[in-house]
Design a protein around this motif. Structure first.
Motif: not given
Length: 286
Positions: A156-180
């Motif tokens: 999907k080009g840059m649209t697909g990359v942006w979609d992955e970024v939008r999923e990665l950031v909440p995933g990182w936030a979820y990982s931070l919650l686990w860590a805290l």
């Protein structure tokens, strides 16, 4: 016969360089704790477990990235990656927390740490941040590998990359919650004893004893009890907060009680940190 004293110059000199203060002491303790979490600067034996766990998480991430690139209909989110490694995180925390704080109690180095300018609150802050960083890296780096695999294979080009970024950031936030959450519990338990084996066993026991409670409450006929059952265990508590705040589809039904999960997680982390601070203030006062 009179005795005369002699002063010998043995070369000691007063320190006249810059005094870096508390901030530098906290930074040094944080860096030391983060390095020690992965066995850096320690004997080879201390590197086996953390790097074994890190290797397992990286291997799983590589496999998932390969499967996602070859099977587009295969859906495995970044948040699900955290949930699937929940027991591995527990054992990682059970080994890491005692190595960061129990060793200081056993070796008697706390009075040295609490000499000026470092304070008890500074010690707690540095250890807490070091362990949070270590746990977050254990989850965040594999998630980034999954992201790279998806970003370079998307059609999907840059649209697909942006979609992955939008999923990665909440995933990182979820990982931070686990860590805290896991760090606050792990450090509090480990601070109560100088024996690493006892501290590790206590941390694992907390999670083992609370998990069956969730199953019992979830089986009750009352609807409210089913939705609130996941508050009884730290693992399912994190999942409940993720389902409410991040919209994670994790297979548990918390109903309309999402804010209660968020409040309990915040209160639990805060309470653990306050008890940890009180513990080390008491030690510093001795």
């Amino acid at each position: 016969m009179s005795e005369t004293g002699v002063i010998h110059d043995i070369g000691y000199q007063r320190y006249e360089g810059p005094r870096l203060g508390r901030a530098a002491a906290i930074k040094a303790l944080y860096v030391h704790g983060l390095r020690a979490a992965y066995g850096l600067g320690r004997p080879p034996k201390a590197k086996i477990f953390p790097w074994l766990v890190a290797g397992v998480t990286l291997l799983i991430a590589v496999i998932l990235a390969a499967v996602r690139s070859q099977v587009p209909e295969f859906e495995f989110t970044y948040a699900q990656f955290d949930d699937s490694l929940s027991w591995l995180i527990i054992f990682f925390v059970a080994i890491l927390a005692p190595s960061l704080v129990s060793r200081d109690i056993r070796s008697g180095t706390l009075p040295l740490y609490f000499s000026r300018p470092l304070r008890a609150a500074d010690y707690v802050l540095a250890k807490f941040l070091a362990m949070v960083s270590a746990v977050w890296l254990l989850l965040g780096v594999p998630q980034f590998i999954m992201f790279l695999g998806a970003a370079f294979t998307t059609d999907k080009g840059m649209t697909g990359v942006w979609d992955e970024v939008r999923e990665l950031v909440p995933g990182w936030a979820y990982s931070l919650l686990w860590a805290l959450l896991f760090t606050s519990i792990g450090l509090l338990v480990a601070s109560l004893t100088g024996k690493q084996a006892f501290a590790a066993g206590g941390i694992v026991a907390i999670f083992l004893m609370t998990t069956p409670v969730v199953g019992v409450l979830a089986s009750l006929p009352a609807s409210a009890a089913n939705h609130l059952a996941f508050l009884a265990s730290p693992m399912t508590l994190v999942s409940g907060v993720g389902a409410w705040a991040l919209g994670n589809d994790i297979g548990i039904d918390i109903g309309r009680y999402g804010p209660i999960y968020g409040i309990e997680a915040f209160c639990l982390i805060t309470a653990c940190l306050l008890l940890l601070l009180a513990r080390y203030r008491k030690v510093a006062a001795l």
